[in-house]
Design an enzyme around this catalytic site. Structure first.
Site, short mmCIF file in Angstrom:
data_model
loop_
_atom_site.label_atom_id
_atom_site.label_comp_id
_atom_site.label_asym_id
_atom_site.label_seq_id
_atom_site.Cartn_x
_atom_site.Cartn_y
_atom_site.Cartn_z
N LYS A 98 3.18 -15.39 2.25
CA LYS A 98 3.34 -16.13 1.00
C LYS A 98 4.82 -16.44 0.87
CE LYS A 98 1.70 -17.80 -2.88
NZ LYS A 98 0.82 -19.00 -2.92
N ASP A 156 -3.06 -18.21 0.50
CA ASP A 156 -4.07 -18.93 -0.29
C ASP A 156 -4.71 -20.03 0.54
OD1 ASP A 156 -1.58 -20.15 -0.32
OD2 ASP A 156 -1.73 -20.89 -2.38
N TYR A 194 0.82 -1.21 0.00
CA TYR A 194 0.00 0.00 0.00
C TYR A 194 0.86 1.26 0.00
CZ TYR A 194 -4.66 -2.02 0.92
OH TYR A 194 -5.85 -2.67 0.83
N ASP A 216 -12.17 -9.17 4.86
CA ASP A 216 -13.46 -9.18 4.16
C ASP A 216 -14.05 -10.59 4.16
OD1 ASP A 216 -13.21 -6.46 3.43
OD2 ASP A 216 -14.08 -6.84 1.45
N ASP A 250 -6.28 -7.02 4.39
CA ASP A 250 -7.43 -6.38 3.74
C ASP A 250 -8.34 -7.46 3.15
OD1 ASP A 250 -9.00 -4.32 2.51
OD2 ASP A 250 -7.99 -4.76 0.62
C1 IPM Z 1 -10.34 -1.29 4.18
C2 IPM Z 1 -10.59 -0.70 2.82
C3 IPM Z 1 -9.46 0.25 2.47
C4 IPM Z 1 -8.18 -0.57 2.48
C5 IPM Z 1 -9.63 0.99 1.13
C6 IPM Z 1 -10.93 1.74 1.07
C7 IPM Z 1 -8.47 1.88 0.83
O1 IPM Z 1 -10.76 -1.71 1.88
O2 IPM Z 1 -10.23 -0.51 5.15
O3 IPM Z 1 -10.28 -2.51 4.29
O4 IPM Z 1 -7.84 -1.24 1.49
O5 IPM Z 1 -7.49 -0.53 3.49
MG MG Z 2 -10.89 -3.66 2.72
#
Ligand code: IPM
Ligand code: MG
Length: 358
Positions: free
Chosen positions: A192, A224, A143, A252, A248
């Site tokens: 990884k 993975d 990032y 999710d 990240d």
């Molecule tokens: C998160 C989001 C952010 C990230 C984006 C919006 C930049 O996906 O906080 O998980 O990737 O960190």
């Molecule tokens: Mg995110």
């Protein structure tokens, strides 16, 4: 009476609606537990681009630094997709994390008992309960690495670089080891290392620190495999520590196991006491302004703020208990199932319900 100064960054899309509900919950918890909150609203993301031309005004950084804690909604939306990378709403979010030195991102994936049926996983896979803490490195890695777009011999290419230093890995690993000690004493480091040098350094560093935490059982998984194991047997995980990008993605995935991405809170912490609290989901421009968003992730983020930054654990507990209770009575669209016997409600009604239960 104690007074806390909170900088509020409502952001874009559903950000303002969900943050309003979280402020309601926070005010109610403050009144109940004998402290008060002074809010300072500042701009971030697309809202800041519209007002000032850039996604992270200096006034926002200054206000955050001068406050006890920061509450954030979400940033981004199609309106700003045409902005150059460094001026996108997301650059504002990355910028504020970096400016405040918030290198440790805690993302708890917990399943609330009434929501078991909302999880896409079969009950036998979820098991008795689910309680995973993803510790994501937040101010390094790909990032923030060297990046660029270039053209050579008429061919355009672009690159982003994953780079981690030993001190960066050590400090995030220590957060995760400490967390594991307070929880189930199991730490899984995700990398990884079969492909990436940065992952091999990550793994070696975690292994070296492990000697200082003999009570924590350490394991390593490739990312993975982790993605697969999370849906095969999520109960095997206690604390997961990983890089910015892997964290990240995996957070999710972990959120969905718990029923909806609309349920997951997060805390971003640095060396000082200052923290930034936000739901892990995005700004959901497709449902913005429709009173359809789930405010619970943001409300639960406020609970994390009370616990980790303001040292008001009873108030945090009041909010978490109210959320658990609200889930037996009402559901927003993302977690609604007909057989739940719950009322289908909008964002505001859910916020009112939680506040009334505090
Ligand atoms: C998160 C989001 C952010 C990230 C984006 C919006 C930049 O996906 O906080 O998980 O990737 O960190
Ligand atoms: Mg995110």
């Amino acid at each position: 009476m104690k007074n806390y100064r909170i900088t509020v960054l409502k952001g874009d899309g559903i950000g303002p609606e969900i943050v309003d509900q979280a402020m309601k919950a926070l005010d109610k918890a403050a009144a109940k537990h004998g402290f008060s909150i002074a809010y300072d609203q500042q701009l971030l993301g697309g809202a800041a681009i519209d007002a000032t031309g850039g996604p992270l005004p200096q006034a926002t950084v200054d206000a955050c630094k001068a406050s006890d804690s920061v509450l954030l909604g979400a940033v981004g939306g199609p309106k700003w997709d045409g902005q150059p990378g460094g001026n996108r709403p997301e650059a504002g979010l990355l910028g504020i994390r970096k400016a405040l030195g918030l290198y440790a991102n805690l993302r708890p994936a917990v399943i609330f008992a009434p929501l078991r049926a909302a999880s896409p996983l079969k009950p036998e896979i979820i098991g008795e309960s689910l309680d995973i803490m993803v510790v994501r490195e937040l101010t390094g890695g790909i990032y923030f690495g060297d990046r660029g777009t270039e053209e050579r011999d008429g061919v355009r290419s672009a690159y982003d670089t994953e780079r981690y230093s030993v001190p960066e890995i050590e400090r995030i690993a220590r957060v995760a080891f400490d967390m594991a000690q307070k929880r189930g004493r199991k730490l899984c480091s995700v990398d990884k290392a079969n492909v990436l040098d940065s992952s091999r350094l990550w793994r070696a560093t975690v292994n070296r620190l492990a000697a200082e935490y003999p009570d924590v059982e350490v394991s390593h998984l490739y990312v993975d495999n982790t993605a697969m194991q999370l849906v095969r047997d999520p109960g095997q995980f206690d604390v997961i520590v990983t890089s910015n990008m892997f964290g990240d993605i995996l957070s999710d995935e972990a959120s969905m196991i718990s029923g909806s991405i609309g349920m997951l809170a997060s805390a971003s912490l640095g060396e000082g006491g200052l923290g930034l609290y936000e739901p892990i989901h995005g700004s959901a421009p497709d449902i913005a302004g429709q009173d359809a968003a789930n405010p619970l992730a943001t409300i639960l983020s406020v609970a994390m703020m009370l616990r980790y930054s303001l040292n008001e654990p009873e108030a945090a507990q009041s909010i978490e208990d109210a959320v658990a209770k609200a889930l037996t009575q009402a559901r927003t669209r993302d977690i609604y199932t007909e057989d739940s016997g719950c009322k289908l409600v909008g964002c505001q009604e859910m916020g009112d319900l939680v506040a009334s239960l505090i």
